[in-house]
Write a protein that holds these residues in place. Structure first.
Motif, mmCIF file in Angstrom:
data_model
loop_
_atom_site.group_PDB
_atom_site.id
_atom_site.type_symbol
_atom_site.label_atom_id
_atom_site.label_comp_id
_atom_site.label_asym_id
_atom_site.label_seq_id
_atom_site.Cartn_x
_atom_site.Cartn_y
_atom_site.Cartn_z
ATOM 1 N N ALA A 178 0.847 -1.187 0.000
ATOM 2 C CA ALA A 178 0.000 0.000 0.000
ATOM 3 C C ALA A 178 0.885 1.240 0.000
ATOM 4 O O ALA A 178 1.923 1.284 0.668
ATOM 5 C CB ALA A 178 -0.925 0.009 1.216
ATOM 6 N N ARG A 179 0.472 2.240 -0.755
ATOM 7 C CA ARG A 179 1.207 3.513 -0.777
ATOM 8 C C ARG A 179 0.253 4.649 -0.468
ATOM 9 O O ARG A 179 -0.934 4.603 -0.808
ATOM 10 C CB ARG A 179 1.899 3.724 -2.122
ATOM 11 C CG ARG A 179 0.963 3.958 -3.293
ATOM 12 C CD ARG A 179 1.760 4.127 -4.579
ATOM 13 N NE ARG A 179 0.890 4.449 -5.713
ATOM 14 C CZ ARG A 179 0.604 5.695 -6.092
ATOM 15 N NH1 ARG A 179 1.115 6.724 -5.427
ATOM 16 N NH2 ARG A 179 -0.183 5.924 -7.127
ATOM 17 N N LYS A 180 0.783 5.695 0.144
ATOM 18 C CA LYS A 180 -0.036 6.818 0.597
ATOM 19 C C LYS A 180 -0.387 7.742 -0.555
ATOM 20 O O LYS A 180 0.431 8.011 -1.441
ATOM 21 C CB LYS A 180 0.703 7.603 1.686
ATOM 22 C CG LYS A 180 -0.151 8.662 2.381
ATOM 23 C CD LYS A 180 0.629 9.321 3.501
ATOM 24 C CE LYS A 180 -0.235 10.359 4.236
ATOM 25 N NZ LYS A 180 -0.683 11.443 3.358
ATOM 26 N N LEU A 181 -1.625 8.228 -0.538
ATOM 27 C CA LEU A 181 -2.087 9.282 -1.419
ATOM 28 C C LEU A 181 -2.459 10.487 -0.561
ATOM 29 O O LEU A 181 -2.592 10.382 0.653
ATOM 30 C CB LEU A 181 -3.306 8.814 -2.220
ATOM 31 C CG LEU A 181 -3.148 7.527 -3.042
ATOM 32 C CD1 LEU A 181 -4.488 7.150 -3.675
ATOM 33 C CD2 LEU A 181 -2.077 7.692 -4.112
ATOM 34 N N ALA A 185 -5.135 6.051 0.258
ATOM 35 C CA ALA A 185 -4.055 5.105 -0.032
ATOM 36 C C ALA A 185 -4.463 4.239 -1.212
ATOM 37 O O ALA A 185 -5.647 4.109 -1.545
ATOM 38 C CB ALA A 185 -3.748 4.236 1.184
ATOM 39 N N GLU A 186 -3.456 3.636 -1.842
ATOM 40 C CA GLU A 186 -3.683 2.693 -2.940
ATOM 41 C C GLU A 186 -3.162 1.325 -2.508
ATOM 42 O O GLU A 186 -2.005 1.186 -2.119
ATOM 43 C CB GLU A 186 -2.960 3.147 -4.204
ATOM 44 C CG GLU A 186 -3.173 2.221 -5.394
ATOM 45 C CD GLU A 186 -2.380 2.656 -6.602
ATOM 46 O OE1 GLU A 186 -2.981 3.182 -7.552
ATOM 47 O OE2 GLU A 186 -1.139 2.472 -6.594
ATOM 48 N N LEU A 187 -4.023 0.331 -2.566
ATOM 49 C CA LEU A 187 -3.666 -1.039 -2.200
ATOM 50 C C LEU A 187 -3.447 -1.863 -3.459
ATOM 51 O O LEU A 187 -4.289 -1.870 -4.359
ATOM 52 C CB LEU A 187 -4.795 -1.674 -1.372
ATOM 53 C CG LEU A 187 -4.691 -3.180 -1.106
ATOM 54 C CD1 LEU A 187 -3.527 -3.489 -0.173
ATOM 55 C CD2 LEU A 187 -6.000 -3.715 -0.533
ATOM 56 N N ARG A 235 -10.209 6.223 -0.668
ATOM 57 C CA ARG A 235 -10.204 7.680 -0.601
ATOM 58 C C ARG A 235 -11.012 8.178 0.588
ATOM 59 O O ARG A 235 -12.133 7.731 0.815
ATOM 60 C CB ARG A 235 -10.767 8.287 -1.887
ATOM 61 C CG ARG A 235 -9.937 7.999 -3.125
ATOM 62 C CD ARG A 235 -10.344 8.893 -4.279
ATOM 63 N NE ARG A 235 -9.623 8.572 -5.495
ATOM 64 C CZ ARG A 235 -8.394 8.996 -5.775
ATOM 65 N NH1 ARG A 235 -7.763 9.777 -4.895
ATOM 66 N NH2 ARG A 235 -7.795 8.657 -6.904
ATOM 67 N N SER A 236 -10.425 9.132 1.292
ATOM 68 C CA SER A 236 -11.131 9.822 2.363
ATOM 69 C C SER A 236 -11.857 11.024 1.774
ATOM 70 O O SER A 236 -11.557 11.475 0.662
ATOM 71 C CB SER A 236 -10.143 10.274 3.443
ATOM 72 O OG SER A 236 -10.794 11.053 4.424
ATOM 73 N N ALA A 244 1.120 7.477 10.802
ATOM 74 C CA ALA A 244 1.241 6.075 10.411
ATOM 75 C C ALA A 244 -0.135 5.531 10.035
ATOM 76 O O ALA A 244 -1.112 5.721 10.763
ATOM 77 C CB ALA A 244 1.836 5.258 11.554
ATOM 78 N N TYR A 245 -0.187 4.842 8.904
ATOM 79 C CA TYR A 245 -1.441 4.265 8.420
ATOM 80 C C TYR A 245 -1.192 2.826 7.972
ATOM 81 O O TYR A 245 -0.060 2.438 7.634
ATOM 82 C CB TYR A 245 -2.007 5.067 7.250
ATOM 83 C CG TYR A 245 -2.499 6.441 7.634
ATOM 84 C CD1 TYR A 245 -3.826 6.637 7.980
ATOM 85 C CD2 TYR A 245 -1.630 7.528 7.649
ATOM 86 C CE1 TYR A 245 -4.286 7.906 8.337
ATOM 87 C CE2 TYR A 245 -2.067 8.791 8.006
ATOM 88 C CZ TYR A 245 -3.397 8.971 8.341
ATOM 89 O OH TYR A 245 -3.848 10.223 8.704
#
Length: 276
Positions: A178-181, A185-187, A235-236, A244-245
């Motif tokens: 997973a990477r942060k947006l 995030a994108e899984l 998406r939020s 940290a997520y």
């Protein structure tokens, strides 16, 4: 001659390559058909929900979802499968093959499998292709002084599964990241099928903050015939603060969109990955 089908099931083709809106008046139910050696026939119902008559042509094909390294999905439909594939194309029959549906009319189509006695145990795959044309008026397009009328046809692909003997399925997750947006995030998740039957299920994923609260979530269906890579964007409603997520995911066989007697059951897979 192979063609590529959108995963939603409908493919619009025109006589010329112009951007056009897809309109589909004929509906097909159910979206998947399950047949066994004990009950080798099933029924499809075609309904014309439009205001014009539809010419219907049914044919047989083979194909299942595959993905590239970016997780982009496609289904390539072919007349006959490659050697070694558990294909139904040689044994699948539909009646009738051609018909005309008047507005509001419905027609039941019989789907039959004539599997040879020596076939091995397992699950076999095929597609019933329902092509409809004529229901929508021609679409007018203009290029300069040249005006053309374009005919529109759609093809709906219904998956057919044939079970012989002991059939099981399972799914595993060899890799997930997973990477942060800025707003979530994108899984990316790799799925591999076990057993001798396709895994038809769903992926549910949740984006968690450091306290374990759910910031965003996403859910979508998956069909794993061999191996598959899928990407999901969580998406939020607003940008998420630094911190940290992690992403918690669940892969199971909950598919209320398919017939109750249909998808094979499997043990659910759960996991959590750190968002980087």
């Amino acid at each position: 001659m192979p063609f590529r089908l959108a995963l939603a099931g409908a493919l619009a083709t025109a006589l010329m390559a112009f951007p056009i809106a897809i309109a589909r008046a004929v509906t097909v139910s159910p979206t998947a058909v399950y047949i066994s050696a004990k009950s080798p026939t099933a029924l499809l119902t075609l309904i014309n929900t439009g205001s014009r008559a539809e010419e219907i042509e049914l044919s047989i094909g083979f194909g299942y979802p595959v993905s590239d390294s970016a997780g982009v999905l496609r289904v390539d439909i072919v007349d006959s499968a490659a050697s070694g594939e558990p294909s139904l194309t040689s044994y699948l029959r539909v009646f009738p093959r051609r018909l005309v549906l008047q507005p509001g009319q419905r027609q039941v189509v019989r789907v039959m499998v004539t599997m040879p006695a020596g076939a091995g145990d397992g699950e076999y795959w095929g597609r019933v292709l329902v092509k409809s044309r004529g229901g929508e008026p021609p679409i007018e397009q203009a290029q300069g002084d040249v005006k053309m009328q374009l005919s529109l046809e759609t093809t709906f692909a219904t998956a057919v599964f044939y079970h012989k003997g002991d059939v099981t399925t399972a799914v595993s997750v060899p890799a997930a990241s997973a990477r942060k947006l800025s707003d979530g995030a994108e899984l990316t998740i790799d799925l591999e099928r076990g057993g001798n039957g396709a895994f038809l299920g769903r992926v549910h994923a949740e984006l968690l903050d450091a306290s374990g609260a759910v910031v965003a979530e996403v859910e979508d269906v998956v069909a794993v015939y061999r191996a598959l890579r899928r990407r999901f964007v969580l998406r939020s409603e607003k940008p998420i603060p630094a911190g940290a997520y992690s992403v918690r995911y669940l892969v199971d066989t909950e598919r209320p969109d398919l017939p109750p007697q249909g998808p094979l059951k499997a043990v659910a897979v759960r996991g959590t990955v750190e968002v980087r």
